[in-house]
Design a protein around this motif. Structure first.
Motif, PDB file in Angstrom:
ATOM      1  N   ALA A  94      11.625   7.262   0.702  1.00 27.31           N
ATOM      2  CA  ALA A  94      11.561   8.207   1.669  1.00 27.31           C
ATOM      3  C   ALA A  94      10.120   8.719   2.001  1.00 27.31           C
ATOM      4  O   ALA A  94       9.655   8.772   2.890  1.00 27.31           O
ATOM      5  N   LEU A  95       9.175   8.747   0.672  1.00 30.86           N
ATOM      6  CA  LEU A  95       7.814   8.968   0.939  1.00 30.86           C
ATOM      7  C   LEU A  95       7.035   8.047   1.363  1.00 30.86           C
ATOM      8  O   LEU A  95       6.167   8.281   2.438  1.00 30.86           O
ATOM      9  N   MET A  96       7.355   6.874   0.912  1.00 35.34           N
ATOM     10  CA  MET A  96       6.772   5.512   1.774  1.00 35.34           C
ATOM     11  C   MET A  96       6.821   5.548   3.275  1.00 35.34           C
ATOM     12  O   MET A  96       6.000   5.223   3.835  1.00 35.34           O
ATOM     13  N   ALA A  97       8.071   6.151   3.648  1.00 38.06           N
ATOM     14  CA  ALA A  97       8.355   5.599   5.298  1.00 38.06           C
ATOM     15  C   ALA A  97       7.506   6.952   5.827  1.00 38.06           C
ATOM     16  O   ALA A  97       6.931   6.946   6.860  1.00 38.06           O
ATOM     17  N   ILE A 118       0.665  -1.241  -0.027  1.00 40.73           N
ATOM     18  CA  ILE A 118       0.154  -0.035   0.093  1.00 40.73           C
ATOM     19  C   ILE A 118       0.941   1.296  -0.047  1.00 40.73           C
ATOM     20  O   ILE A 118       0.620   2.163  -0.731  1.00 40.73           O
ATOM     21  N   ALA A 119       1.936   1.333   1.055  1.00 41.69           N
ATOM     22  CA  ALA A 119       2.716   2.348   0.972  1.00 41.69           C
ATOM     23  C   ALA A 119       3.706   2.530  -0.239  1.00 41.69           C
ATOM     24  O   ALA A 119       3.795   3.732  -0.810  1.00 41.69           O
ATOM     25  N   ARG A 120       3.923   1.911  -0.864  1.00 42.32           N
ATOM     26  CA  ARG A 120       4.748   1.678  -2.323  1.00 42.32           C
ATOM     27  C   ARG A 120       3.899   2.216  -3.318  1.00 42.32           C
ATOM     28  O   ARG A 120       4.310   3.146  -3.984  1.00 42.32           O
ATOM     29  N   MET A 139       4.763   8.487   4.495  1.00 41.81           N
ATOM     30  CA  MET A 139       3.295   8.128   4.448  1.00 41.81           C
ATOM     31  C   MET A 139       2.974   7.174   5.420  1.00 41.81           C
ATOM     32  O   MET A 139       1.831   7.405   5.918  1.00 41.81           O
ATOM     33  N   SER A 140       3.879   6.166   5.600  1.00 37.33           N
ATOM     34  CA  SER A 140       3.398   5.177   6.595  1.00 37.33           C
ATOM     35  C   SER A 140       3.257   5.648   8.020  1.00 37.33           C
ATOM     36  O   SER A 140       2.334   5.150   8.795  1.00 37.33           O
ATOM     37  N   ASN A 141       4.132   6.833   8.344  1.00 37.36           N
ATOM     38  CA  ASN A 141       3.797   7.350   9.642  1.00 37.36           C
ATOM     39  C   ASN A 141       2.721   8.732   9.720  1.00 37.36           C
ATOM     40  O   ASN A 141       2.813   9.325  10.590  1.00 37.36           O
ATOM     41  N   LYS A 142       2.140   8.566   8.725  1.00 40.22           N
ATOM     42  CA  LYS A 142       0.989   9.445   8.554  1.00 40.22           C
ATOM     43  C   LYS A 142       1.313  11.152   8.542  1.00 40.22           C
ATOM     44  O   LYS A 142       0.807  11.993   9.317  1.00 40.22           O
ATOM     45  N   ALA A 143       2.408  11.189   7.979  1.00 36.94           N
ATOM     46  CA  ALA A 143       3.066  12.653   7.882  1.00 36.94           C
ATOM     47  C   ALA A 143       2.021  13.548   7.155  1.00 36.94           C
ATOM     48  O   ALA A 143       1.227  12.723   6.313  1.00 36.94           O
ATOM     49  N   SER A 144       2.067  14.741   7.292  1.00 35.19           N
ATOM     50  CA  SER A 144       1.253  15.643   6.636  1.00 35.19           C
ATOM     51  C   SER A 144       1.631  16.003   5.251  1.00 35.19           C
ATOM     52  O   SER A 144       2.676  15.430   4.644  1.00 35.19           O
ATOM     53  N   VAL A 145       0.511  16.436   4.372  1.00 35.45           N
ATOM     54  CA  VAL A 145       0.862  16.516   3.005  1.00 35.45           C
ATOM     55  C   VAL A 145       2.069  17.608   2.926  1.00 35.45           C
ATOM     56  O   VAL A 145       3.017  17.304   2.130  1.00 35.45           O
ATOM     57  N   MET A 146       2.253  18.598   3.768  1.00 39.75           N
ATOM     58  CA  MET A 146       3.162  19.614   3.663  1.00 39.75           C
ATOM     59  C   MET A 146       4.603  19.117   4.120  1.00 39.75           C
ATOM     60  O   MET A 146       5.376  19.348   3.358  1.00 39.75           O
ATOM     61  N   HIS A 147       4.473  18.183   5.171  1.00 37.16           N
ATOM     62  CA  HIS A 147       5.918  17.623   5.473  1.00 37.16           C
ATOM     63  C   HIS A 147       6.329  16.691   4.433  1.00 37.16           C
ATOM     64  O   HIS A 147       7.426  16.539   4.077  1.00 37.16           O
ATOM     65  N   VAL A 148       5.472  15.830   3.405  1.00 31.29           N
ATOM     66  CA  VAL A 148       5.807  15.172   2.583  1.00 31.29           C
ATOM     67  C   VAL A 148       6.411  15.900   1.448  1.00 31.29           C
ATOM     68  O   VAL A 148       7.389  15.355   0.811  1.00 31.29           O
ATOM     69  N   TYR A 177      -4.115  12.334   1.452  1.00 31.53           N
ATOM     70  CA  TYR A 177      -3.752  10.781   0.826  1.00 31.53           C
ATOM     71  C   TYR A 177      -4.250   9.948   2.155  1.00 31.53           C
ATOM     72  O   TYR A 177      -4.502  10.499   3.449  1.00 31.53           O
ATOM     73  N   SER A 178      -4.326   8.798   2.142  1.00 31.53           N
ATOM     74  CA  SER A 178      -4.736   7.782   3.202  1.00 31.53           C
ATOM     75  C   SER A 178      -3.910   6.624   2.724  1.00 31.53           C
ATOM     76  O   SER A 178      -4.086   5.938   1.672  1.00 31.53           O
ATOM     77  N   LEU A 179      -3.446   5.751   3.707  1.00 33.36           N
ATOM     78  CA  LEU A 179      -3.074   4.458   3.443  1.00 33.36           C
ATOM     79  C   LEU A 179      -3.895   3.523   4.384  1.00 33.36           C
ATOM     80  O   LEU A 179      -3.523   2.287   4.622  1.00 33.36           O
ATOM     81  N   ASP A 180      -4.955   4.036   4.884  1.00 34.14           N
ATOM     82  CA  ASP A 180      -5.864   3.199   5.700  1.00 34.14           C
ATOM     83  C   ASP A 180      -6.435   1.985   4.872  1.00 34.14           C
ATOM     84  O   ASP A 180      -6.737   2.268   3.773  1.00 34.14           O
ATOM     85  N   ILE A 181      -6.568   0.652   5.232  1.00 41.27           N
ATOM     86  CA  ILE A 181      -7.131  -0.282   4.661  1.00 41.27           C
ATOM     87  C   ILE A 181      -8.465   0.053   4.080  1.00 41.27           C
ATOM     88  O   ILE A 181      -9.532   0.480   4.898  1.00 41.27           O
ATOM     89  N   GLY A 182      -8.885  -0.248   2.829  1.00 45.90           N
ATOM     90  CA  GLY A 182     -10.337   0.231   2.208  1.00 45.90           C
ATOM     91  C   GLY A 182     -10.362   1.830   1.966  1.00 45.90           C
ATOM     92  O   GLY A 182     -11.143   2.096   1.163  1.00 45.90           O
TER      93      GLY A 182
END
Length: 321
Positions: free
Chosen positions: A300-303, A178-180, A305-314, A199-204
């Motif tokens: 780096a984005l995978m890591a 999912i993260a990739r 986003m997996s930690n639920k970073a804000s869009v601005m941080h990403v 963005y969201s990585l939550d299942i579903g």
């Protein structure tokens, strides 16, 4: 990924605005020195636009940040040009099982149904050993669960898909996939100049949320030209490409392929079947090449986003990694 009310670019797993000018007289704060804005650059306008989910303002802010030399990667790949692409090129790039990339995966579906049928069948046999009517009643009741699941899938496929997605979380590679997948959508969209609002990585609920009002109007009116279709195709196939470069089998391509087909159906001139197949291959090749050239940033984005970073941080991480 979603274009407003259009279908989301998801893994299989699913008005007028006034644009404020960026002030060059102040320095925005940052949670990390590596991602801080350069002296004389204000990121408050961009942060505000993202918070308001204002895609036009986000694009305006990033365009201005690019002009002052901060957002160097934003829209750094604005020109894409489709060409004839072979399976051999995909294999040479590093795509595993390139010939099967566009075939929707049934791994999660089969595993879910196998577990349901297998477990209920086993329990029904055990229940049948109970004495008297209990054995008959319970074995019949348990055995009918499989039929109920199949019936739900026929009448309300969405409910069954939600159950399958929940079950898929038990695969050890699922969260990484999912993260990739979603990080690839985020990165490629940013490089091609499409504003990202969330963005969201939550299942579903896996998605990268994009809105571009100009493209939205073209899509709804069925007036997408070949240039815009090519851009959207590359973003749509980014998740598939990311999985194809890493795993022997792609799992999260179904919704992306569906979205790409909808874009194709909304474009002019209409593409033949062969042209549609070539567009898909080329888009996978183009996005895959960008991902390989930006591998460190993608991971780096995978890591983040997996930690639920804000869009601005990403975005900051993407610009300074």
């Amino acid at each position: 990924m979603a274009f407003s009310t259009l279908p989301a670019f998801r893994s299989h797993y699913n008005n007028c605005f006034i644009f404020p000018k960026i002030r060059a007289s102040s320095i925005s704060s940052s949670s990390s020195s590596s991602s801080a804005a350069a002296p004389g650059v204000d990121l408050k306008t961009l942060q505000s636009a993202i918070a308001k989910k204002d895609s036009n303002a986000v694009k305006e802010a990033l365009d201005q940040l690019s002009e002052v030399g901060w957002a160097k990667k934003w829209s750094s790949q604005p020109y894409v040009s489709r060409r004839t692409t072979s399976l051999r090129e995909l294999t040479t790039l590093g795509m595993k099982n390139a010939e099967n990339l566009a075939i929707p995966s049934v791994r999660n579906d089969v595993a879910f149904l196998f577990i349901v049928v297998g477990s209920t069948g086993f329990l029904a046999v055990l229940a049948g050993q109970l004495p008297g009517d209990w054995g008959f009643f319970l074995s019949y009741l348990i055995g009918s669960i499989s039929l109920v699941v199949l019936a739900v899938g026929s009448v309300s496929p969405g409910l069954l898909q939600a159950a399958i997605q929940g079950f898929s979380a038990f695969f050890p590679d699922y969260q990484e996939r999912i993260a990739r997948h979603e990080a690839a959508h985020f990165l490629i969209a940013y490089l091609l100049g499409l504003p990202i609002l969330g963005y969201s990585l939550d299942i579903g609920k896996e998605n990268v949320n994009l809105i571009d009002h100009r493209l939205e109007k073209l899509i709804y009116s069925g007036q997408l030209d070949s240039k815009e279709l090519d851009r959207l195709a590359v973003v749509a196939m980014a998740g598939l490409a990311a999985e194809g470069l890493t795993y022997d089998k792609v799992v999260g391509q179904s919704a992306d392929l569906f979205t790409l087909q909808r874009f194709i159906n909304r474009s002019k001139p209409q593409l033949s079947k062969d042209q549609q197949q070539n567009l898909t291959r080329w888009a996978v090749l183009f996005s895959g090449s960008l991902l390989k050239n930006n591998k460190v940033i993608h991971e780096a984005l995978m890591a983040a986003m997996s930690n639920k970073a804000s869009v601005m941080h990403v975005v900051r991480l993407l610009e300074f990694k």
